[in-house]
Design a protein around this motif. Structure first.
Motif, PDB file in Angstrom:
ATOM      1  N   UNK A  72     -49.040  -6.577  -0.258  1.00  0.00           N
ATOM      2  CA  UNK A  72     -47.659  -6.177   0.480  1.00  0.00           C
ATOM      3  C   UNK A  72     -46.644  -7.145   0.796  1.00  0.00           C
ATOM      4  N   UNK A  73     -47.260  -8.415   1.211  1.00  0.00           N
ATOM      5  CA  UNK A  73     -46.367  -9.598   1.424  1.00  0.00           C
ATOM      6  C   UNK A  73     -45.755  -9.842   0.104  1.00  0.00           C
ATOM      7  N   UNK A  74     -46.455  -9.810  -1.039  1.00  0.00           N
ATOM      8  CA  UNK A  74     -45.784  -9.994  -2.280  1.00  0.00           C
ATOM      9  C   UNK A  74     -44.735  -8.897  -2.554  1.00  0.00           C
ATOM     10  N   UNK A  75     -44.899  -7.936  -2.234  1.00  0.00           N
ATOM     11  CA  UNK A  75     -43.980  -6.870  -2.500  1.00  0.00           C
ATOM     12  C   UNK A  75     -42.605  -7.007  -1.614  1.00  0.00           C
ATOM     13  N   UNK A  76     -42.763  -7.547  -0.236  1.00  0.00           N
ATOM     14  CA  UNK A  76     -41.728  -7.791   0.623  1.00  0.00           C
ATOM     15  C   UNK A  76     -40.879  -8.970   0.037  1.00  0.00           C
ATOM     16  N   UNK A  77     -41.547 -10.172   0.015  1.00  0.00           N
ATOM     17  CA  UNK A  77     -40.917 -11.219  -0.145  1.00  0.00           C
ATOM     18  C   UNK A  77     -40.118 -11.364  -1.513  1.00  0.00           C
ATOM     19  N   UNK A  78     -40.751 -10.698  -2.557  1.00  0.00           N
ATOM     20  CA  UNK A  78     -40.053 -10.750  -3.977  1.00  0.00           C
ATOM     21  C   UNK A  78     -38.746  -9.992  -3.757  1.00  0.00           C
ATOM     22  N   UNK A  79     -39.090  -8.784  -2.873  1.00  0.00           N
ATOM     23  CA  UNK A  79     -37.712  -7.872  -2.813  1.00  0.00           C
ATOM     24  C   UNK A  79     -36.720  -8.735  -1.824  1.00  0.00           C
ATOM     25  N   UNK A  80     -36.846  -9.364  -0.606  1.00  0.00           N
ATOM     26  CA  UNK A  80     -36.241 -10.260  -0.006  1.00  0.00           C
ATOM     27  C   UNK A  80     -35.414 -11.403  -0.607  1.00  0.00           C
ATOM     28  N   UNK A  81     -36.064 -12.087  -1.694  1.00  0.00           N
ATOM     29  CA  UNK A  81     -35.729 -13.069  -2.514  1.00  0.00           C
ATOM     30  C   UNK A  81     -34.764 -12.110  -3.644  1.00  0.00           C
ATOM     31  N   UNK A  82     -34.822 -11.148  -3.808  1.00  0.00           N
ATOM     32  CA  UNK A  82     -33.795 -10.498  -4.881  1.00  0.00           C
ATOM     33  C   UNK A  82     -34.899 -10.497  -6.204  1.00  0.00           C
ATOM     34  N   UNK A  83     -36.084 -10.647  -6.290  1.00  0.00           N
ATOM     35  CA  UNK A  83     -36.750 -10.997  -7.678  1.00  0.00           C
ATOM     36  C   UNK A  83     -37.087  -9.536  -8.104  1.00  0.00           C
ATOM     37  N   UNK A  84     -37.446  -8.527  -7.205  1.00  0.00           N
ATOM     38  CA  UNK A  84     -37.928  -7.161  -7.878  1.00  0.00           C
ATOM     39  C   UNK A  84     -36.594  -6.275  -7.826  1.00  0.00           C
ATOM     40  N   UNK A  85     -36.626  -5.491  -8.974  1.00  0.00           N
ATOM     41  CA  UNK A  85     -35.281  -4.510  -9.088  1.00  0.00           C
ATOM     42  C   UNK A  85     -36.498  -3.164  -9.596  1.00  0.00           C
ATOM     43  N   UNK A  86     -35.442  -2.026  -9.667  1.00  0.00           N
ATOM     44  CA  UNK A  86     -36.007  -0.819 -10.180  1.00  0.00           C
ATOM     45  C   UNK A  86     -36.844  -0.887 -11.449  1.00  0.00           C
ATOM     46  N   UNK A  87     -36.491  -1.861 -12.223  1.00  0.00           N
ATOM     47  CA  UNK A  87     -37.002  -2.159 -13.609  1.00  0.00           C
ATOM     48  C   UNK A  87     -38.244  -3.024 -13.459  1.00  0.00           C
ATOM     49  N   UNK A  88     -38.687  -3.604 -12.501  1.00  0.00           N
ATOM     50  CA  UNK A  88     -39.822  -4.541 -12.521  1.00  0.00           C
ATOM     51  C   UNK A  88     -41.067  -3.580 -12.490  1.00  0.00           C
ATOM     52  N   UNK A  89     -41.871  -4.173 -13.397  1.00  0.00           N
ATOM     53  CA  UNK A  89     -42.953  -3.338 -13.870  1.00  0.00           C
ATOM     54  C   UNK A  89     -44.475  -3.633 -12.787  1.00  0.00           C
ATOM     55  N   UNK A  90     -44.532  -4.980 -12.771  1.00  0.00           N
ATOM     56  CA  UNK A  90     -45.851  -5.515 -12.074  1.00  0.00           C
ATOM     57  C   UNK A  90     -45.787  -5.417 -10.292  1.00  0.00           C
ATOM     58  N   UNK A  91     -45.210  -4.207  -9.943  1.00  0.00           N
ATOM     59  CA  UNK A  91     -45.100  -4.026  -8.516  1.00  0.00           C
ATOM     60  C   UNK A  91     -45.446  -2.553  -8.170  1.00  0.00           C
ATOM     61  N   UNK A  92     -45.709  -2.429  -6.734  1.00  0.00           N
ATOM     62  CA  UNK A  92     -45.768  -1.047  -6.428  1.00  0.00           C
ATOM     63  C   UNK A  92     -44.600  -0.148  -6.391  1.00  0.00           C
ATOM     64  N   UNK A  93     -43.639  -0.835  -6.311  1.00  0.00           N
ATOM     65  CA  UNK A  93     -42.354  -0.109  -6.477  1.00  0.00           C
ATOM     66  C   UNK A  93     -41.926   0.480  -5.353  1.00  0.00           C
ATOM     67  N   UNK A  94     -42.737   0.382  -4.241  1.00  0.00           N
ATOM     68  CA  UNK A  94     -42.584   1.218  -2.795  1.00  0.00           C
ATOM     69  C   UNK A  94     -40.976   0.913  -2.321  1.00  0.00           C
ATOM     70  N   UNK A  95     -40.233  -0.200  -2.511  1.00  0.00           N
ATOM     71  CA  UNK A  95     -39.016  -0.568  -2.072  1.00  0.00           C
ATOM     72  C   UNK A  95     -38.005  -0.321  -2.767  1.00  0.00           C
ATOM     73  N   UNK A  96     -38.139  -0.579  -4.157  1.00  0.00           N
ATOM     74  CA  UNK A  96     -37.065  -0.544  -5.084  1.00  0.00           C
ATOM     75  C   UNK A  96     -36.834   0.760  -5.807  1.00  0.00           C
TER      76      UNK A  96
END
Length: 315
Positions: A72-96
């Motif tokens: 979850x920290x991974x999901x949160x901080x990658x989003x905060x840093x702008x690394x995760x997008x709707x097209x990101x594969x290796x994530x839970x995707x709960x945020x984006x």
């Protein structure tokens, strides 16, 4: 165009709404990396002492909660840093992709840490308060894996750190709380498990190589490049199986431990899956095979120790 891409990703990942959003957030395929070390450490301890089931369950739940919180920290901080997008594969995707507020995920991760701490207190009361220090360090590394100013996950050391803490340290603690001792045998037996946990992280980084490179990460997969990273993954698999054979030859593991070889076909499929593909979506089956290798290998290793308890056999 983005919505079409998002729908394609949802279809490829078989993502669904409802409670499954939260289940995906846990990244369940990684949770076996928390179960396996506790099982192996406890099974190893069973050869010396009778197992305290409550301590085993407390350790197991605490390890799973810490692993889930780290995800979850991974999901949160990658989003905060702008690394995760709707097209990101290796994530839970709960945020984006599912619109869950980032703070909810952060608070949930912290609550998981809180429950793990309470379980740790119970374990310390029943065994030793030294466990508290080791547990605190492990949780700190779980947070700093993607949190803090210099996330470990963005460096070439992610595989080493995750393998050591989730493999060697957890196996050591699981053994210690049952026997109140630690031996060189425990460290040696932890090596193949640590290697396969590191392999899960390497596989993840191979899949995310291009995206991570664009975002300025310096993972081992990026430094090696796709082809050499896949070769290194095969080396980790081979080393895990080879280490078991050596430990059997030196009578550190029982002959029953040869059954871990039943997980080898999954490792071969994982390597071939990465070698034949460079698209993140097409590499998803290889990711699954990597996680399955760790699960089956670790489960069979623990079973082999229990078999030795029931049917002693030595070379």
């Amino acid at each position: 165009m983005q919505s079409i891409k998002k729908d394609e990703i949802r279809s490829a990942l078989n993502e669904r709404k409802g409670w499954q959003v939260w289940w995906r957030l846990l990244r369940p395929h990684t949770l076996t990396a928390a179960f396996v070390p506790v099982f192996v450490g406890t099974a190893l301890a069973s050869l010396e002492e009778s197992v305290n089931v409550m301590l085993f369950l407390a350790m197991l739940l605490a390890s799973i909660l810490i692993q889930a919180a780290t995800n979850m920290f991974n999901e949160y901080y990658d989003f905060v840093r702008g690394l995760d997008t709707e097209e990101s594969i290796g994530i839970g995707g709960a945020i984006v992709r599912d619109g869950i507020h980032p703070n909810k995920i952060l608070y949930l991760a912290l609550s998981f840490f809180g429950i793990a701490i309470l379980l740790g207190v119970y374990i310390c009361i029943a065994t030793s308060w030294w466990i508290a220090a080791i547990g605190a360090i492990s949780m700190a590394f779980g947070y700093f894996y993607t949190g803090g100013p210099y996330p470990i996950a963005y460096t070439p050391f992610g595989e080493i750190v995750s393998g050591f803490f989730m493999g060697t340290v957890i196996i050591g603690i699981s053994y210690y709380i049952q026997t109140l001792s630690i031996t060189g045998t425990v460290i040696l037996v932890s090596i193949p498990v640590a290697l396969l946990i590191g392999a899960i992280l390497l596989a993840n980084n191979i899949r995310d190589l291009e995206g991570d490179k664009e975002n300025g990460r310096k993972t081992m997969a990026i430094l090696l490049g796709h082809d050499r990273a896949v070769i290194f993954l095969s080396v980790l698999f081979s080393s895990a199986f080879g280490t078991v054979i050596l430990l059997i030859l030196f009578s550190i593991l029982p002959i029953w431990s040869l059954i871990v070889g039943l997980s080898a076909p999954k490792a071969i499929k994982a390597v071939n899956g990465f070698a034949d593909n460079e698209s993140p979506i097409k590499m998803l089956p290889a990711m699954k095979f990597t996680a399955q290798t760790n699960t089956i290998f670790g489960f069979l290793l623990g079973i082999s120790l229990l078999l030795q308890l029931i049917i002693p056999f030595s070379l």
